[in-house]
Scaffold this motif. Structure first.
Motif, PDB file in Angstrom:
ATOM      1  N   TYR A  69     -26.328  21.869  53.705  1.00 21.28           N
ATOM      2  CA  TYR A  69     -25.525  20.835  54.896  1.00 21.28           C
ATOM      3  C   TYR A  69     -24.788  21.942  55.796  1.00 21.28           C
ATOM      4  O   TYR A  69     -24.510  21.316  57.015  1.00 21.28           O
ATOM      5  CB  TYR A  69     -24.398  19.982  54.102  1.00 21.28           C
ATOM      6  CG  TYR A  69     -23.592  19.009  55.038  1.00 21.28           C
ATOM      7  CD1 TYR A  69     -24.494  17.898  55.257  1.00 21.28           C
ATOM      8  CD2 TYR A  69     -22.432  19.253  55.478  1.00 21.28           C
ATOM      9  CE1 TYR A  69     -23.740  16.958  56.092  1.00 21.28           C
ATOM     10  CE2 TYR A  69     -21.843  18.573  56.332  1.00 21.28           C
ATOM     11  CZ  TYR A  69     -22.400  17.302  56.584  1.00 21.28           C
ATOM     12  OH  TYR A  69     -21.707  16.319  57.180  1.00 21.28           O
ATOM     13  N   GLY A  70     -24.306  22.992  55.344  1.00 20.03           N
ATOM     14  CA  GLY A  70     -23.458  23.734  56.500  1.00 20.03           C
ATOM     15  C   GLY A  70     -21.778  23.815  56.293  1.00 20.03           C
ATOM     16  O   GLY A  70     -21.645  23.137  55.040  1.00 20.03           O
ATOM     17  N   GLU A  71     -21.323  23.573  57.275  1.00 23.36           N
ATOM     18  CA  GLU A  71     -19.846  23.448  57.263  1.00 23.36           C
ATOM     19  C   GLU A  71     -19.486  21.995  56.777  1.00 23.36           C
ATOM     20  O   GLU A  71     -19.937  21.279  57.287  1.00 23.36           O
ATOM     21  CB  GLU A  71     -19.165  23.877  58.339  1.00 23.36           C
ATOM     22  CG  GLU A  71     -19.130  25.237  58.910  1.00 23.36           C
ATOM     23  CD  GLU A  71     -18.248  26.273  58.054  1.00 23.36           C
ATOM     24  OE1 GLU A  71     -17.206  25.722  57.833  1.00 23.36           O
ATOM     25  OE2 GLU A  71     -18.704  27.094  57.510  1.00 23.36           O
ATOM     26  N   LEU A  72     -18.604  21.934  55.534  1.00 17.64           N
ATOM     27  CA  LEU A  72     -18.238  20.718  55.337  1.00 17.64           C
ATOM     28  C   LEU A  72     -17.391  19.711  56.195  1.00 17.64           C
ATOM     29  O   LEU A  72     -16.002  20.641  56.315  1.00 17.64           O
ATOM     30  CB  LEU A  72     -17.759  20.786  53.874  1.00 17.64           C
ATOM     31  CG  LEU A  72     -18.699  21.634  52.643  1.00 17.64           C
ATOM     32  CD1 LEU A  72     -18.031  21.380  51.328  1.00 17.64           C
ATOM     33  CD2 LEU A  72     -20.108  21.099  52.764  1.00 17.64           C
ATOM     34  N   ASP A  73     -17.509  18.636  56.504  1.00 14.51           N
ATOM     35  CA  ASP A  73     -16.423  17.972  57.169  1.00 14.51           C
ATOM     36  C   ASP A  73     -16.045  16.708  56.444  1.00 14.51           C
ATOM     37  O   ASP A  73     -15.744  15.569  56.982  1.00 14.51           O
ATOM     38  CB  ASP A  73     -16.996  17.585  58.570  1.00 14.51           C
ATOM     39  CG  ASP A  73     -18.543  16.718  58.428  1.00 14.51           C
ATOM     40  OD1 ASP A  73     -18.933  16.602  57.260  1.00 14.51           O
ATOM     41  OD2 ASP A  73     -19.081  16.523  59.140  1.00 14.51           O
ATOM     42  N   PHE A  74     -16.189  16.694  55.054  1.00 20.52           N
ATOM     43  CA  PHE A  74     -15.852  15.620  54.214  1.00 20.52           C
ATOM     44  C   PHE A  74     -14.946  16.203  52.908  1.00 20.52           C
ATOM     45  O   PHE A  74     -15.346  17.505  52.491  1.00 20.52           O
ATOM     46  CB  PHE A  74     -17.119  14.729  53.742  1.00 20.52           C
ATOM     47  CG  PHE A  74     -18.152  15.696  52.986  1.00 20.52           C
ATOM     48  CD1 PHE A  74     -18.364  16.225  51.670  1.00 20.52           C
ATOM     49  CD2 PHE A  74     -19.179  15.861  53.831  1.00 20.52           C
ATOM     50  CE1 PHE A  74     -19.031  17.107  51.093  1.00 20.52           C
ATOM     51  CE2 PHE A  74     -20.321  16.794  53.351  1.00 20.52           C
ATOM     52  CZ  PHE A  74     -20.504  17.235  51.823  1.00 20.52           C
ATOM     53  N   LYS A  75     -14.359  15.446  52.100  1.00 25.22           N
ATOM     54  CA  LYS A  75     -13.500  15.970  51.178  1.00 25.22           C
ATOM     55  C   LYS A  75     -14.578  16.018  49.830  1.00 25.22           C
ATOM     56  O   LYS A  75     -15.467  15.203  49.822  1.00 25.22           O
ATOM     57  CB  LYS A  75     -12.565  14.934  50.809  1.00 25.22           C
ATOM     58  CG  LYS A  75     -11.587  14.840  51.853  1.00 25.22           C
ATOM     59  CD  LYS A  75     -10.344  13.906  51.599  1.00 25.22           C
ATOM     60  CE  LYS A  75      -9.245  14.108  52.585  1.00 25.22           C
ATOM     61  NZ  LYS A  75      -7.921  13.386  52.397  1.00 25.22           N
ATOM     62  N   LEU A  76     -14.369  16.772  48.800  1.00 28.99           N
ATOM     63  CA  LEU A  76     -15.377  16.960  47.753  1.00 28.99           C
ATOM     64  C   LEU A  76     -14.993  16.893  46.457  1.00 28.99           C
ATOM     65  O   LEU A  76     -13.911  17.487  46.301  1.00 28.99           O
ATOM     66  CB  LEU A  76     -16.130  18.441  48.316  1.00 28.99           C
ATOM     67  CG  LEU A  76     -17.255  18.862  47.114  1.00 28.99           C
ATOM     68  CD1 LEU A  76     -18.424  17.899  47.232  1.00 28.99           C
ATOM     69  CD2 LEU A  76     -17.680  20.185  47.395  1.00 28.99           C
ATOM     70  N   ILE A  77     -15.454  16.178  45.519  1.00 32.02           N
ATOM     71  CA  ILE A  77     -15.226  16.103  44.106  1.00 32.02           C
ATOM     72  C   ILE A  77     -16.466  16.523  43.225  1.00 32.02           C
ATOM     73  O   ILE A  77     -17.161  15.832  43.500  1.00 32.02           O
ATOM     74  CB  ILE A  77     -14.277  15.201  43.501  1.00 32.02           C
ATOM     75  CG1 ILE A  77     -13.282  14.693  44.512  1.00 32.02           C
ATOM     76  CG2 ILE A  77     -14.090  15.232  42.113  1.00 32.02           C
ATOM     77  CD1 ILE A  77     -12.581  13.414  44.169  1.00 32.02           C
ATOM     78  N   PHE A  78     -16.677  17.504  42.680  1.00 26.98           N
ATOM     79  CA  PHE A  78     -17.567  17.857  41.592  1.00 26.98           C
ATOM     80  C   PHE A  78     -17.535  16.971  40.431  1.00 26.98           C
ATOM     81  O   PHE A  78     -16.329  16.866  40.105  1.00 26.98           O
ATOM     82  CB  PHE A  78     -17.716  19.305  41.482  1.00 26.98           C
ATOM     83  CG  PHE A  78     -18.251  20.154  42.517  1.00 26.98           C
ATOM     84  CD1 PHE A  78     -19.745  20.465  42.556  1.00 26.98           C
ATOM     85  CD2 PHE A  78     -17.525  21.141  43.153  1.00 26.98           C
ATOM     86  CE1 PHE A  78     -20.059  20.963  43.664  1.00 26.98           C
ATOM     87  CE2 PHE A  78     -17.952  21.708  44.164  1.00 26.98           C
ATOM     88  CZ  PHE A  78     -19.291  21.839  44.409  1.00 26.98           C
TER      89      PHE A  78
END
Length: 247
Positions: A69-78
C-alpha cells in the motif's frame, strides 16, 4: 468513522462487526476482506478511516499488505493470535493490537485511541519500526518513545536506565539525553523482559550493558557507566548477583 476489516477467518470478521455495532455506534464497516490482495483492493476502493488488520493470512501477512500500500493514510489496529515475542514487537512500536479472541473491553480502549487526532507521519514511523524490529536481532531493536511534544526512535541498547516518577518514566540515554514518557515503569519492565534489563529497585530499571559495578556500602548500590549511582532493593540483591554471574 469508516472501517475496513481484513482477516482470513470469517468468524473473526463477524465477531468484530457485532462488537463494533455494540460498542462503536459512530463507526461503520464499509468493507471486509479475507486476504492480502483482497484487503489491498478493499482499502483502495473504500478509503477507510480505520483498518483492523490480521497479521497472518493464507496468502501472506498484514505487513505484506502495508508494504504494497505504501504510506498509510488511515488509522491501524492489528488483530493477532501471535505469541508473546510478537506482541513485544507491537509494544516496542507503540502500535495498538488486539489478541484473538477479541476482548470487548480491549477493543473499546483501542477504538477510543483511534478516535483521537491522527498523525499519519507518526503512525508511519511506528509501522516502519515494527517491520524493522521483526527482521532485527533482539539487541539491535528500537523502541518508540513519546513525550508531550516529540516522538523519538531510540535504540534499546542505548538506554542506560529508566526511573519511575508516579505514572511517568524517565529515560536516560547513553548520549546524555533525557526523555520523560507518560507510562509506568512497570510497563517498561514487562516490555524489556527479553533484553538485558534488571529491576534493581521499585523506582529503577537498569540496562546491564551499561552496568559498571556494585558496592555493598549503604545497603547496596549500583554504579552505571554514565556516572549514575542507584540503590538496590534488599530483596533484589541475590537476584542481581545471580544475573551478574551470567554476564
Amino acid at each position: 468513522m469508516r472501517v475496513v476489516l481484513i482477516d482470513d477467518e470469517s468468524t473473526v470478521r463477524e465477531n468484530l462487526k457485532i462488537l463494533l455495532n455494540i460498542y462503536a455506534s459512530d463507526m461503520e464497516v464499509v468493507g471486509e476482506a479475507g486476504g492480502v490482495q483482497e484487503g489491498l483492493d478493499c482499502i483502495r476502493k473504500h478509503e477507510p478511516d480505520l483498518v483492523l488488520l490480521d497479521v497472518e493470512m493464507k496468502d501472506g501477512t498484514g505487513f505484506d499488505l502495508l508494504a504494497m500500500y505504501g504510506e498509510l493514510d488511515f488509522k491501524l489496529i492489528f488483530v493477532t493470535g501471535h505469541n508473546a515475542y510478537a506482541i513485544k514487537a507491537f509494544k516496542y512500536s507503540a502500535i495498538d493490537y488486539l489478541l484473538k479472541p477479541v476482548d470487548p473491553e480491549e477493543l473499546s480502549k483501542a477504538l477510543d485511541k483511534a478516535r483521537q487526532f491522527f498523525d499519519s507521519q507518526d503512525q508511519n514511523l511506528r509501522v516502519a519500526n515494527l517491520v524493522q524490529n521483526k527482521q532485527t536481532p533482539c539487541l539491535d531493536q528500537k523502541i518508540i518513545l513519546k513525550d508531550a511534544e516529540t516522538v523519538y526512535l531510540v535504540a534499546i541498547k542505548d538506554i542506560v536506565r529508566c526511573e519511575s516518577e508516579a505514572n511517568y518514566t524517565h529515560f536516560y540515554l547513553a548520549d546524555g539525553r533525557h526523555i520523560m514518557v507518560s507510562r509506568t515503569l512497570k510497563e517498561f519492565d514487562q516490555i524489556f523482559a527479553c533484553q538485558s534489563f534488571f529491576r534493581a529497585h521499585q523506582s529503577h530499571l537498569i540496562n546491564l550493558n551499561h552496568f559498571d559495578r556494585y558496592e555493598k556500602k549503604e545497603g547496596g548500590v549500583v554504579f552505571m557507566k554514565d556516572g549514575s549511582i542507584l540503590p538496590v532493593a534488599v530483596r533484589k540483591k541475590d537476584a542481581l548477583m545471580t544475573v551478574l554471574e551470567t554476564l
